[in-house]
Design an enzyme around this catalytic site. Structure first.
Site, short mmCIF file in Angstrom:
data_model
loop_
_atom_site.label_atom_id
_atom_site.label_comp_id
_atom_site.label_asym_id
_atom_site.label_seq_id
_atom_site.Cartn_x
_atom_site.Cartn_y
_atom_site.Cartn_z
CG ASP A 447 -1.82 1.17 1.31
OD1 ASP A 447 -2.36 1.55 0.26
OD2 ASP A 447 -1.98 1.72 2.41
CG ASP A 650 -4.11 -1.75 3.26
OD1 ASP A 650 -4.35 -1.59 2.05
OD2 ASP A 650 -3.52 -0.92 3.95
#
Length: 761
Positions: A447, A650
């Site tokens: 990420d 996530d």
């Protein structure tokens, strides 16, 4: 569909319903023997259900085995294949402790003093004069009986289950070993005359109560540690379930408003969302406008403006405005529920790695039992007098030397020491699976915000035009932004104070949702925000367009500044890349790891960060489902995938990856979804974690080699293969000594991991 047989007990199985025998391409069948076990012929398909048939979100509705997810039951129990305690597919929000953990802890602490006392008597009792040899033997029996017959009772139940189900496992070894040691010792205590003189020591036939008791205590301790660790695997799901609000404010057809439980909201209901409240369900804004913090989906701190016609998502946080919405998706149809499903499916669809002990336990147990039986009959039929006494003693020696103490310690000891060493380096492993798998990873998805970058906006640049200096633009902007709590405003004010600029008080401050802010500073109208807000106040931002595009291409957020209706400059704020990210990415790429960026940010911003870090593959504007899907696509292509992230968004990808890696500076949901947490939020921790993984796996293999080597050498000797040539027999006492030596070797070798060298950082 044709009836078949239960793979566990062998009985006939049948479809669960004559009307529904298919679920997303998978067949459900129940055992006719009453096992109440549901077997899914294709677990992978079941655990990735179609939207039409999602996983049940009802807490405690079904229970499954973490080792064998094809086992599904309607009530708690143990797995008929491996004997492991079943756990809920969907946990509840309560903090109730696993009842088996409570039971094992009670059994362990109540009997540990007895085990230690038996061990002390066995080791040093022959040196004392206050108790006779015969009395000492009976005393050991009395002390050991509660340990074996009460504390180890669950072990014997699973031992019996493994035999009944024809599924040998570690419980078969433990039950057989403890039962053999205790049973032999009881016979030696009650009828010592059955044994030849050569098996007497210190005036009595050697007994092995201490071996039986210590094995039970060690096994209980191992189960307590395992159950404690397993309880954390559901923390992510509990955290996600806890995001949803408990109530919603429904507007009736008559215009009356009432707070109702979230479960009573139906599609089409009109709901009011007040400032500071969570959006109850997914839907569409009908009236009003506000800014909504969707960071639980995007991972980004920037609120999103919502106007009539815009979509809103349940569990996101409303800002200072109020609006009326229409419910469009409720219950399991909401985005939050889908994220919960994704995490649950990912956790259940990957069974833990099968360790060497698990792979060979079936044949190992059968081989040991076969050798023991063969030893018994060979000695009984063809051995010297007293034939059957020798038969019993040698058969017991085979079982004792094959006791799984070293085999059981081989992996846990390596894992415990490796986990401690990793923790010293700022790496937290959630379970042994992560330690084993991390060394095999060849693809890393990262990420951006909070993982590669710091996750907190900082001032980047101020630009002045038409005779206005950059400091003046910054001073006016910071003066106005003193009244804002927005992260971007905080970055601007912090920079102005760092430069020691004189800030003035702002009046008539107004936050224009999703566009910017405006007010008066020193009696003059100041506006900060987007191009749309500039047009609204009549300021021409055209001369600054090229500079704004340049800053956006560099990964910054550009905001125009107007004074009295004229554009005077621009402020740029950016989320800086962590100093350690560049080195970590380079090192990973040098190791042959393919690095992929996947972020909820816009593609242009993502590409700007990727260029600085030399990341070739970039995915922007991705949602939680997209990240999890990307993980699945790479896995389908044969890649071993790790995912590194720090946000709630996530969580599905972290759970779906072969190894999920969370930043310690991120959210609790991300950390509980991941198998590895980097305490410092430093990607270089992945390099250290990989080194720990490689060292631990090598150590585990060595330990397993020690354990099997002792058995390979000891079992034949215990069976008496040396007797015809050398006249040597291995008494149960020596068998126990060999067993102890194997455990000592395993522990000593595992402790070497404490000195494992890891790269600095």
């Amino acid at each position: 569909m044709n009836a078949s047989h239960d793979p566990v007990c062998g009985m006939t199985v049948k479809p669960d319903s004559p009307h529904r025998t298919e679920h997303a391409g998978s067949e459900f069948r129940f055992c006719s023997a009453g096992c109440r076990t549901k077997f899914v012929t294709d677990p992978a398909k079941y655990l990735a259900p179609s939207p039409a048939e999602p996983v049940s979100l009802q807490p405690g509705a079904q229970y499954t085995c973490p080792m064998h997810p094809e086992i599904l039951r309607d009530a708690p129990g143990t797995c008929p294949i491996c004997g492991m305690a079943l756990e809920p597919v969907m946990p509840s929000l309560g903090d109730e402790e696993n009842p088996e953990l409570t039971d094992f802890r009670r059994r362990f602490w109540w009997t540990l003093p007895l085990s230690l006392l038996v061990f002390a008597l066995a080791m040093f009792g022959h040196r004392t004069t206050w108790i006779s040899t015969n009395a000492r033997t009976w005393f050991e029996l009395v002390l050991t009986a509660p340990v074996v017959l009460w504390a180890a009772w669950p072990f014997f139940q699973r031992w019996a289950q493994s035999i009944a189900n024809r599924s040998p496992n570690m419980w078969t070894l433990i039950g057989t070993g403890v039962g053999a040691a205790f049973g032999y010792s009881v016979v030696a205590t009650v009828a010592p005359d059955l044994f030849p003189e050569s098996f007497r020591e210190h005036g009595r036939v050697a007994v092995y109560f201490e071996a039986a008791a210590i094995i039970v205590s060690l096994t209980l301790l191992g189960q307590i540690l395992e159950l404690t660790a397993r309880s954390s695997t559901s923390a992510a799901l509990r955290a996600l379930l806890g995001l949803a609000p408990k109530t919603a404010r429904r507007i009736s057809a008559e215009g009356n408003e009432d707070d109702i439980p979230l479960a009573h909201v139906h599609v089409g209901d009109r709901l009011r969302v007040r400032p500071g409240e969570k959006v109850p369900v997914d839907g569409e804004v009908l009236e009003g406008r506000s800014s909504v913090d969707e960071s639980m989906l995007t991972g980004e701190p920037m609120p999103i403006e919502k106007r009539p016609g815009d979509k809103v998502v349940g569990a996101t946080m409303n800002g200072t405005g109020a609006f009326i919405m229409r419910a469009e998706k409720v219950g399991s149809g909401t985005v939050l529920a889908q994220i919960v499903q994704l995490v649950a499916q990912a956790q259940r669809s990957r069974a833990p790695m099968q360790r060497l002990a698990d792979k060979v336990s079936f044949w190992f147990v059968l081989a040991v039992l076969g050798i023991a039986v063969g030893t018994f009959f060979v000695w009984g039929l063809f051995g010297p007098e007293p034939t059957w006494t020798f038969a019993v003693v040698n058969a017991v020696a085979v079982l004792i030397i094959a006791c799984p103490c070293a085999l059981g310690l081989a992996t846990p000891m390596s894992i415990m020491v490796a986990s401690g060493r990793a923790a010293q380096a700022g790496v937290l492993f959630r379970d042994a699976e992560a330690i084993e798998r991390l060394r095999t990873i060849d693809t890393l998805i990262v990420d951006k915000t909070g993982t590669l970058t710091q996750g907190k906006p900082v001032f980047r640049e101020a630009i002045g035009v038409d005779g206005h200096t950059s400091d003046e633009v910054l001073r006016l902007s910071a003066s106005l932004d003193q009244g804002s709590e927005h992260p971007l405003a905080d970055a601007i004010v912090t920079e102005a104070r760092r430069r020691e600029l004189r800030l003035s008080a702002a009046t008539d401050f107004d936050s224009v949702t999703g566009l910017g802010v405006r007010g008066h500073v020193e009696g003059r109208a100041v506006v900060i925000g987007s191009k749309a807000l500039m047009l609204e106040v009549g300021a021409d931002a055209g001369p600054l367009a090229d500079a704004a595009e340049r800053l956006r291409d560099a990964g910054a957020t550009a905001m125009f500044v107007a004074l009295d209706g004229h554009a005077i400059g621009m402020i740029a704020v950016a989320d800086p890349i962590k100093d350690t990210s560049r080195l970590a990415i380079q090192s990973l790429q040098a190791m042959g790891v393919r690095v992929v960026m996947a972020t909820g940010d816009g593609l242009s911003t993502a590409r700007a960060v990727a260029r600085e870090l030399a990341i070739d593959e970039v995915h922007g504007d991705v949602r939680p489902q997209d990240k999890a899907r990307l993980v699945g696509e790479l896995q389908a292509a044969g890649r071993r995938v790790a995912m590194a992230g720090d946000g709630i968004n996530d969580a599905p990808a972290l759970a779906a990856a072969d190894v999920g890696i969370a930043m310690g500076t991120g959210t609790d949901v991300a950390m509980s979804s991941a198998q590895v947490t980097l305490v410092k939020g430093d990607l270089r921790g992945i390099l250290r974690a990989r080194e720990v993984s490689e060292a631990a796996v090598a150590n585990m293999r060595q330990n397993m080699g020690f354990a099997f080597l002792y058995n390979a050498l000891g079992v034949p000797v215990a069976a008496g293969v040396l007797y015809p040539v050398f006249g040597l027999l291995l008494s149960p006492m020596l068998a126990a000594l060999a067993m102890s030596l194997s455990s000592v070797s395993v522990v000593a070798n595992a402790l070497r991991l404490r000195g494992a060298s890891l790269r600095d950082g």
